[in-house]
Design an enzyme around this catalytic site. Structure first.
Site, short mmCIF file in Angstrom:
data_model
loop_
_atom_site.label_atom_id
_atom_site.label_comp_id
_atom_site.label_asym_id
_atom_site.label_seq_id
_atom_site.Cartn_x
_atom_site.Cartn_y
_atom_site.Cartn_z
N ARG A 29 43.58 47.40 35.68
CA ARG A 29 43.26 46.79 34.23
C ARG A 29 41.83 46.55 34.57
O ARG A 29 41.17 46.78 34.25
CB ARG A 29 43.83 46.22 33.23
CG ARG A 29 43.21 46.77 32.17
CD ARG A 29 42.30 45.45 31.09
NE ARG A 29 42.40 44.24 31.34
CZ ARG A 29 41.33 43.29 31.52
NH1 ARG A 29 40.42 43.55 31.61
NH2 ARG A 29 41.64 42.15 31.88
N ASP A 30 41.56 44.97 34.48
CA ASP A 30 40.77 44.78 34.70
C ASP A 30 39.59 45.48 35.93
O ASP A 30 38.01 46.12 35.97
CB ASP A 30 40.30 43.58 35.29
CG ASP A 30 38.75 42.35 34.97
OD1 ASP A 30 38.56 42.84 34.45
OD2 ASP A 30 38.79 41.10 35.38
N HIS A 222 40.98 32.60 36.18
CA HIS A 222 40.04 34.01 36.36
C HIS A 222 39.26 33.68 36.69
O HIS A 222 38.30 33.63 36.21
CB HIS A 222 40.88 34.56 34.84
CG HIS A 222 40.62 36.02 34.68
ND1 HIS A 222 41.11 36.83 34.49
CD2 HIS A 222 39.13 37.02 35.11
CE1 HIS A 222 40.60 38.09 35.07
NE2 HIS A 222 39.55 38.04 35.53
N HIS A 224 36.07 34.70 39.19
CA HIS A 224 34.84 36.08 39.66
C HIS A 224 34.28 35.57 40.81
O HIS A 224 34.07 33.86 40.81
CB HIS A 224 33.95 36.24 39.03
CG HIS A 224 35.08 37.37 37.99
ND1 HIS A 224 33.82 38.31 36.88
CD2 HIS A 224 36.13 38.03 37.81
CE1 HIS A 224 35.23 38.81 35.89
NE2 HIS A 224 35.48 38.83 36.53
N CYS A 255 31.92 42.75 37.33
CA CYS A 255 31.87 42.28 35.59
C CYS A 255 30.56 42.75 35.55
O CYS A 255 29.05 42.51 36.55
CB CYS A 255 31.42 40.93 35.83
SG CYS A 255 30.78 40.47 33.97
N ASN A 264 35.87 40.28 40.50
CA ASN A 264 37.37 39.66 40.64
C ASN A 264 37.45 38.94 42.29
O ASN A 264 37.55 39.63 43.15
CB ASN A 264 38.27 40.88 40.34
CG ASN A 264 38.29 40.96 38.66
OD1 ASN A 264 37.85 40.19 37.76
ND2 ASN A 264 38.19 42.23 38.26
MG MG Z 1 37.94 39.62 35.55
#
Ligand code: MG
Length: 316
Positions: A29-30, A222, A224, A255, A264
């Site tokens: 997803r991300d 979460h 990065h 991002c 990520n």
């Molecule tokens: Mg992310």
């Protein structure tokens, strides 16, 4: 000639860490949402199947955002039924009431809403103030929880820094976290959306959340890796008792608001560290690396994960 790299780290446990960590896998997803290439639904389904075969137990599958907003995830209606039989949790992102209804209609019961800690990002991403977006989520969360087995994760973006506002006050983040829990979210995911967190800042936020009565077992992190801090920040969170960590297989995605292309935290890099610390994840690192190498071939570029490169003997 290079010496062969070891396939697993030595295990040397450290004090004060959880015995087990649940990895919340966000690559499908991300990760794919932030890749340039649009991956066909059958390839995504195969990716999720392979991820489930590594021992991951939570694999975020897709987003029920309006298809024209995120073309990379426009195939949610095709993808979700193709993986729904897997014996793992398959949460999906729902941006609003309409997205939730689409997800519920396909049998999805674990959903996530996406809030912002800052006014600038709430405006940019949701075209609302922070409080207006919370008001929009409230009936979405309530409706999701009505469904049998309904479980809601509340993502919170920009918890450490915002590209327009700079540093984000800890108290501001705590306020939105409390609001998400009070409306019924089961779990929070604290997002360092632009990757600017450093360990002292992570510690300050987690201490403030503890002081505000937020149970640590409802907090996920979460991070990065934009500035190379994701694992340091993760270790800091583990020392505070956090045991849910988001990561993206092969380091997929990034991002779009960060200047750097890296985003990520790669699941392989995380699993390497956890394995070295003797922390159980249930994940087979070799299978995970093979899955990311397979996906990288579909995307036509090598994985940015250091661990994938070391274990697959890719030249960087
Ligand atoms: Mg992310």
């Amino acid at each position: 000639m290079n010496a062969p790299a070891p396939d697993l780290p030595m295990t040397v446990p450290a004090e004060g860490l959880p015995a087990r960590v649940r990895v919340h896998e966000v690559g499908a997803r991300d990760g794919l949402q932030n890749e340039k290439a649009v991956v066909p639904a059958p390839v995504k389904a195969e990716f999720i199947r392979r991820l489930a075969g590594t021992g991951l137990t939570t694999i975020e599958a897709t987003s029920f955002v309006r298809p024209e907003w995120v073309p990379q995830l426009a195939d949610a209606e095709e993808l979700f039924p193709a993986v729904a039989d897997l014996p793992v949790d398959l949460p999906v992102l729902v941006p609003n009431a309409r997205g939730l209804e689409r997800a519920l209609a396909l049998g999805a019961r674990r959903v996530a809403v996406f809030a912002s800690a800052t006014e600038s990002f709430a405006k940019a991403n949701l075209n609302r103030t922070v409080d207006e977006s919370l008001a929009m989520f409230e009936p979405v969360v309530a409706r999701a929880k009505e469904a049998d087995g309904g479980h809601v994760r509340g993502y919170l973006s920009m918890c450490f820094g915002d590209p327009w506002e700079g540093a984000v006050p800890v108290g501001q983040v705590v306020r939105v976290c409390r609001a998400l829990l009070d409306m019924g979210c089961d779990e929070l995911s604290l997002g360092d959306t632009i990757g600017v967190a450093t360990p002292g800042h992570v510690s300050a936020l987690l201490t403030a959340l503890d002081g505000a009565g937020v149970p640590v077992d409802r907090i996920g992190v979460h991070f990065h890796d934009t500035y190379g801090q994701a694992l340091s920040n993760t270790l800091t969170a583990l020392r505070h008792g956090v045991s849910t960590v988001d990561a993206s297989a092969g380091g997929l995605g990034g991002c779009p608001f960060a200047k750097s292309a890296t985003g990520n935290l790669a699941t392989e890099d995380l699993v390497w560290m956890l394995r070295g610390l003797g922390i159980d994840t249930g994940i087979d690192l070799g299978r995970l690396v093979a899955t990311s190498v397979w996906m990288a071939a579909h995307l036509g570029r090598p994985s940015p994960s250091r661990t994938v490169r070391a274990l697959s003997h890719q030249e960087s």
